[in-house]
Scaffold this motif. Structure first.
Motif, PDB file in Angstrom:
ATOM      1  N   GLU A  59     129.226  52.060   3.128  1.00 30.68           N
ATOM      2  CA  GLU A  59     130.000  50.809   3.009  1.00 30.68           C
ATOM      3  C   GLU A  59     129.513  49.758   3.998  1.00 30.68           C
ATOM      4  OE1 GLU A  59     132.800  48.426   1.235  1.00 30.68           O
ATOM      5  OE2 GLU A  59     132.220  50.495   0.690  1.00 30.68           O
ATOM      6  N   ALA A  60     129.154  50.194   5.195  1.00 32.73           N
ATOM      7  CA  ALA A  60     128.721  49.249   6.219  1.00 32.73           C
ATOM      8  C   ALA A  60     127.365  48.626   5.912  1.00 32.73           C
ATOM      9  CB  ALA A  60     128.682  49.950   7.576  1.00 32.73           C
ATOM     10  N   ASP A  61     126.576  49.316   5.090  1.00 33.05           N
ATOM     11  CA  ASP A  61     125.254  48.771   4.741  1.00 33.05           C
ATOM     12  C   ASP A  61     125.325  47.624   3.733  1.00 33.05           C
ATOM     13  OD1 ASP A  61     123.910  50.402   6.435  1.00 33.05           O
ATOM     14  OD2 ASP A  61     123.492  51.949   4.915  1.00 33.05           O
ATOM     15  N   SER A  62     126.524  47.262   3.329  1.00 32.13           N
ATOM     16  CA  SER A  62     126.650  46.106   2.423  1.00 32.13           C
ATOM     17  C   SER A  62     126.050  44.858   3.094  1.00 32.13           C
ATOM     18  CB  SER A  62     128.118  45.849   2.085  1.00 32.13           C
ATOM     19  OG  SER A  62     128.257  44.639   1.386  1.00 32.13           O
ATOM     20  N   PRO A  63     125.296  44.039   2.354  1.00 29.54           N
ATOM     21  CA  PRO A  63     124.683  42.835   2.970  1.00 29.54           C
ATOM     22  C   PRO A  63     125.692  41.827   3.487  1.00 29.54           C
ATOM     23  CG  PRO A  63     124.433  42.818   0.578  1.00 29.54           C
ATOM     24  CD  PRO A  63     124.967  44.170   0.920  1.00 29.54           C
ATOM     25  N   ASP A  64     126.948  41.970   3.073  1.00 30.42           N
ATOM     26  CA  ASP A  64     127.951  41.016   3.548  1.00 30.42           C
ATOM     27  C   ASP A  64     128.629  41.481   4.825  1.00 30.42           C
ATOM     28  OD1 ASP A  64     127.471  39.345   1.371  1.00 30.42           O
ATOM     29  OD2 ASP A  64     128.857  40.476   0.103  1.00 30.42           O
ATOM     30  N   LEU A  65     128.308  42.680   5.284  1.00 34.29           N
ATOM     31  CA  LEU A  65     128.988  43.251   6.447  1.00 34.29           C
ATOM     32  C   LEU A  65     128.002  43.498   7.574  1.00 34.29           C
ATOM     33  CD1 LEU A  65     131.270  45.914   4.703  1.00 34.29           C
ATOM     34  CD2 LEU A  65     131.854  43.569   5.372  1.00 34.29           C
ATOM     35  N   TYR A  66     128.537  43.322   8.769  1.00 35.26           N
ATOM     36  CA  TYR A  66     127.778  43.784   9.930  1.00 35.26           C
ATOM     37  C   TYR A  66     128.071  45.261  10.219  1.00 35.26           C
ATOM     38  CZ  TYR A  66     126.825  38.879  10.943  1.00 35.26           C
ATOM     39  OH  TYR A  66     126.407  37.600  10.863  1.00 35.26           O
ATOM     40  N   GLY A  67     129.294  45.640   9.894  1.00 34.84           N
ATOM     41  CA  GLY A  67     129.661  47.032  10.129  1.00 34.84           C
ATOM     42  C   GLY A  67     131.151  47.239   9.907  1.00 34.84           C
ATOM     43  N   VAL A  68     131.601  48.426  10.270  1.00 37.21           N
ATOM     44  CA  VAL A  68     133.017  48.770  10.145  1.00 37.21           C
ATOM     45  C   VAL A  68     133.512  49.100  11.548  1.00 37.21           C
ATOM     46  CG1 VAL A  68     134.702  50.329   9.110  1.00 37.21           C
ATOM     47  CG2 VAL A  68     132.646  49.665   7.823  1.00 37.21           C
ATOM     48  N   LEU A  69     134.626  48.466  11.917  1.00 41.18           N
ATOM     49  CA  LEU A  69     135.129  48.617  13.285  1.00 41.18           C
ATOM     50  C   LEU A  69     136.501  49.273  13.262  1.00 41.18           C
ATOM     51  CD1 LEU A  69     134.248  45.044  14.638  1.00 41.18           C
ATOM     52  CD2 LEU A  69     132.802  47.067  14.591  1.00 41.18           C
ATOM     53  N   PHE A  70     136.766  50.079  14.319  1.00 38.93           N
ATOM     54  CA  PHE A  70     138.048  50.760  14.463  1.00 38.93           C
ATOM     55  C   PHE A  70     138.668  50.292  15.769  1.00 38.93           C
ATOM     56  CE2 PHE A  70     135.715  53.356  11.555  1.00 38.93           C
ATOM     57  CZ  PHE A  70     136.652  53.822  10.647  1.00 38.93           C
ATOM     58  N   PHE A  71     139.957  49.936  15.702  1.00 38.84           N
ATOM     59  CA  PHE A  71     140.664  49.437  16.879  1.00 38.84           C
ATOM     60  C   PHE A  71     141.837  50.346  17.157  1.00 38.84           C
ATOM     61  CE2 PHE A  71     138.538  45.871  15.070  1.00 38.84           C
ATOM     62  CZ  PHE A  71     138.030  45.149  16.150  1.00 38.84           C
ATOM     63  N   ASP A  72     142.202  50.424  18.454  1.00 38.65           N
ATOM     64  CA  ASP A  72     143.402  51.189  18.805  1.00 38.65           C
ATOM     65  C   ASP A  72     144.609  50.276  18.755  1.00 38.65           C
ATOM     66  OD1 ASP A  72     143.213  49.518  20.985  1.00 38.65           O
ATOM     67  OD2 ASP A  72     142.573  51.081  22.393  1.00 38.65           O
ATOM     68  N   TRP A  73     145.709  50.751  19.217  1.00 42.84           N
ATOM     69  CA  TRP A  73     146.977  50.008  19.163  1.00 42.84           C
ATOM     70  C   TRP A  73     146.914  48.706  19.936  1.00 42.84           C
ATOM     71  CZ3 TRP A  73     151.209  49.730  16.565  1.00 42.84           C
ATOM     72  CH2 TRP A  73     152.305  49.054  17.062  1.00 42.84           C
ATOM     73  N   TYR A  74     146.023  48.638  20.901  1.00 43.96           N
ATOM     74  CA  TYR A  74     145.967  47.464  21.775  1.00 43.96           C
ATOM     75  C   TYR A  74     144.783  46.546  21.415  1.00 43.96           C
ATOM     76  CZ  TYR A  74     149.163  50.385  24.428  1.00 43.96           C
ATOM     77  OH  TYR A  74     150.202  51.197  24.794  1.00 43.96           O
ATOM     78  N   LEU A  85     129.215  30.910  -0.730  1.00 43.80           N
ATOM     79  CA  LEU A  85     129.775  30.760  -2.074  1.00 43.80           C
ATOM     80  C   LEU A  85     130.098  29.294  -2.386  1.00 43.80           C
ATOM     81  CD1 LEU A  85     132.185  33.852  -2.100  1.00 43.80           C
ATOM     82  CD2 LEU A  85     129.909  33.670  -3.112  1.00 43.80           C
ATOM     83  N   LEU A  86     130.196  28.490  -1.325  1.00 40.73           N
ATOM     84  CA  LEU A  86     130.517  27.069  -1.563  1.00 40.73           C
ATOM     85  C   LEU A  86     129.325  26.275  -2.128  1.00 40.73           C
ATOM     86  CD1 LEU A  86     132.368  26.360   1.804  1.00 40.73           C
ATOM     87  CD2 LEU A  86     133.406  26.856  -0.403  1.00 40.73           C
ATOM     88  N   THR A 125     126.687  26.712   5.333  1.00 36.11           N
ATOM     89  CA  THR A 125     125.928  27.609   6.220  1.00 36.11           C
ATOM     90  C   THR A 125     126.820  28.345   7.192  1.00 36.11           C
ATOM     91  OG1 THR A 125     125.557  25.858   7.853  1.00 36.11           O
ATOM     92  CG2 THR A 125     123.949  26.064   6.057  1.00 36.11           C
ATOM     93  N   GLY A 126     128.139  28.050   7.130  1.00 38.13           N
ATOM     94  CA  GLY A 126     129.077  28.696   8.035  1.00 38.13           C
ATOM     95  C   GLY A 126     129.171  28.030   9.386  1.00 38.13           C
ATOM     96  N   ARG A 127     128.643  26.859   9.515  1.00 32.38           N
ATOM     97  CA  ARG A 127     128.687  26.147  10.781  1.00 32.38           C
ATOM     98  C   ARG A 127     129.697  25.016  10.702  1.00 32.38           C
ATOM     99  NH1 ARG A 127     124.485  27.604  13.965  1.00 32.38           N
ATOM    100  NH2 ARG A 127     122.823  28.792  12.924  1.00 32.38           N
ATOM    101  N   VAL A 132     132.853  41.134   8.650  1.00 25.44           N
ATOM    102  CA  VAL A 132     132.259  40.387   7.546  1.00 25.44           C
ATOM    103  C   VAL A 132     131.427  39.204   8.085  1.00 25.44           C
ATOM    104  CG1 VAL A 132     132.733  39.118   5.405  1.00 25.44           C
ATOM    105  CG2 VAL A 132     134.206  41.017   6.097  1.00 25.44           C
ATOM    106  N   ARG A 133     130.272  39.025   7.497  1.00 23.12           N
ATOM    107  CA  ARG A 133     129.443  37.859   7.834  1.00 23.12           C
ATOM    108  C   ARG A 133     130.160  36.574   7.381  1.00 23.12           C
ATOM    109  NH1 ARG A 133     125.420  37.395   4.645  1.00 23.12           N
ATOM    110  NH2 ARG A 133     124.224  35.947   5.977  1.00 23.12           N
ATOM    111  N   LEU A 134     130.332  35.664   8.274  1.00 23.65           N
ATOM    112  CA  LEU A 134     130.992  34.405   7.916  1.00 23.65           C
ATOM    113  C   LEU A 134     130.162  33.640   6.878  1.00 23.65           C
ATOM    114  CD1 LEU A 134     133.329  32.448   8.394  1.00 23.65           C
ATOM    115  CD2 LEU A 134     132.000  31.445  10.281  1.00 23.65           C
ATOM    116  N   ALA A 135     128.850  33.740   7.002  1.00 20.71           N
ATOM    117  CA  ALA A 135     127.984  33.015   6.057  1.00 20.71           C
ATOM    118  C   ALA A 135     128.121  33.562   4.645  1.00 20.71           C
ATOM    119  CB  ALA A 135     126.534  33.100   6.510  1.00 20.71           C
ATOM    120  N   SER A 136     128.456  34.901   4.489  1.00 18.42           N
ATOM    121  CA  SER A 136     128.629  35.464   3.144  1.00 18.42           C
ATOM    122  C   SER A 136     129.799  34.799   2.433  1.00 18.42           C
ATOM    123  CB  SER A 136     128.863  36.966   3.238  1.00 18.42           C
ATOM    124  OG  SER A 136     127.738  37.614   3.764  1.00 18.42           O
TER     125      SER A 136
END
Length: 502
Positions: free
Chosen positions: A23-38, A119-120, A144-146, A111-115
């Protein structure tokens, strides 16, 4: 997924990790992140596009200050704008079900902001409409996401998430600019055309007014009696030139009519006067002539006889003047008939040759001997004698006078040429007027009577002369028939017949 979190070394965790990597190898993603309660980053799965924090370093990685919105159980965090060479991104985070072990973990797609903003690009119109994305913080992103500044009119678009909506930057000036430019140049072109048309109109109007003024001036001149005024005809073939030609023709005809009328009235008055004087003088002159002749015969004294002879000569001269007056005032009707030029020239030669010899002037005839004309022979002979005598009297001893006849179409031309004193240009029109003479002796009726007789025989007369060069009087009469020409020249004619003045 709980096994991946709670028992990372279990087979289930390895299986989950495999799925997460895919899933993380999708061109629209940098990766998958996991966060704790804080909201601390606990674990991560890097994709192929992963770069920078938090994958290689967690320095500068912080999501605490980013905007957050929630939609249908999904929390959207960001956007994190591009800075310091790092790409922009947003997080789509969801909480993982609590397994009862006291862990409250959430997983987020990095998610890549440019992805999202790319689309615009397909929704806009280049140079006219730019689709933009407005984020919860009010920042507007381009394709371009800028971050970008809105330069055109901003039109609100649909909302894609709470706080996220599309906006359209429209520049109507860009749409209307070609139309405005076209309208400007059309206006300039129309103005130039109008100016050119006005310039042409005023130029034509000025030229036309000037030419019409010339016509008006000509009409005024004719009305004031200046019958010699003529309009410049020019080379144009327009209506004004046609009117000018018609005006000049009218002026010529009017002058000719007036001249004829005046001349006819003048001749009528002078003829009536001359006839009256001739009748009153002719009979006394005849009596005086008879008396003088009787006295001459009986006079024995030679001196007195000479005086009586001189008196007789003067009476003869007065008789000739009276005869001229009668011929002028009461000319006979012309009796035209076929007349040979040969006969006219021979009769003229018999009279003019002795006169020429006495004046030591050479006289000869030349031209086509077989020509015939339809005229009154006596009147034409009188014309030739009048003009011939004048020509001889105009020559100095050694001069030349000639008569030459030629045919031109349906007319026979008789030229009487001399190399005498000539006539000044200012007197060319006067020599045919009654009683005008340039000789010390003469009545001034010879050419007048000749012109009168020429007209009676349907002919014309033309005088060309130059002082000290001589005079040529051309007579034209209607020819009676055509025939083979035969050049005939009198014995006194010079070898070069073309020496006649023309």
């Amino acid at each position: 997924m709980p096994a991946f979190i709670e028992a990372p070394n279990s087979p289930q965790a390895e299986e989950a990790l495999t799925l997460l990597r895919v899933e993380a190898d999708s061109p629209d993603l940098y990766g998958v992140l996991f966060f704790d309660w804080y909201d601390n980053l606990d674990r991560l799965v890097a994709g192929q596009a992963a770069s920078g924090p938090p994958y290689w370093s967690k320095n500068g990685w912080d999501i605490s200050g980013l905007p957050r919105v929630e939609h249908e159980g999904i929390e959207f965090i960001g956007p994190k704008l591009p800075e310091n060479g790092n790409s922009g991104w947003i997080l789509m985070r969801a909480h993982i079900r609590d397994t009862g072990l006291g862990q409250n973990t959430s997983v987020a797609l990095h998610v890549r902001l440019a992805s999202l903003t790319e689309l615009l690009a397909s929704a806009g119109v280049s140079g006219v409409i730019d689709p933009l994305l407005r984020t919860p913080g009010g920042i507007v992103l381009d394709a371009t996401g800028r971050p970008t500044e809105v330069t055109g009119e901003l039109i609100e678009g649909p909302s894609i998430l709470p706080g996220w909506n599309l906006v359209m930057s429209v520049r109507p000036g860009t749409i209307l600019q070609p139309i405005d430019e076209t309208r400007f140049w059309l206006t300039v072109t129309a103005a130039v055309i109008i100016v050119v048309i006005l310039a042409i109109f005023f130029a034509l109007s000025r030229s036309l007014r000037r030419r019409v003024d010339t016509l008006v001036q000509g009409a005024h001149s004719i009305a004031s009696g200046d019958l010699y005024y003529r309009l410049p005809e020019g080379r144009r073939r327009d209506e004004i030139s046609t009117v000018a030609k018609a005006f000049n023709t009218m002026a010529w005809q009017l002058k000719d009519l007036i001249d004829r009328t005046v001349r006819a009235e003048k001749l009528a008055v002078l003829g009536q006067f001359a006839t009256g004087v001739a009748h009153e003088v002719r009979n006394p002159l005849a009596t005086m002539k008879t008396t003088v002749q009787a006295l001459v015969r009986k006079e024995p004294d030679g001196e007195r006889k000479t005086l009586l002879d001189d008196m007789g000569h003067q009476i003869d001269r007065l008789s000739r003047v009276v005869n001229d007056l009668l011929a002028y005032g009461r000319p006979g009707e012309a009796c035209p008939q076929e007349t040979e030029i040969r006969d006219l020239f021979r009769q003229s030669s018999r009279v003019l040759t002795p006169v020429a010899e006495e004046a030591r002037v050479r006289f000869y005839t030349s031209g086509d001997s077989r020509l015939t004309i339809f005229v009154d022979p006596d009147q034409v002979l009188q014309i030739l004698l009048n003009i011939g005598i004048n020509a001889i009297q105009a020559c100095q001893p050694g001069g030349t006078v000639s008569l030459r006849a030629e045919r031109h179409n349906d007319q026979v031309e008789i030229r009487v040429t001399d190399d005498g004193a000539g006539i000044p240009k200012e007197h060319l029109l006067d020599v045919v007027q009654p009683f005008f003479t340039m000789k010390s002796k003469g009545t001034g009726l010879g050419l007048t009577i000749s012109q009168q007789l020429v007209e009676y025989n349907n002919g014309s007369i033309n005088i060309e002369s130059a002082p000290q060069e001589g005079t040529t009087i051309t007579l034209k009469f209607p020819a009676t028939k055509s025939g083979a020409s035969k050049e005939e020249t009198s014995k006194n004619a010079p070898p070069d017949q073309d020496s006649d003045r023309r």
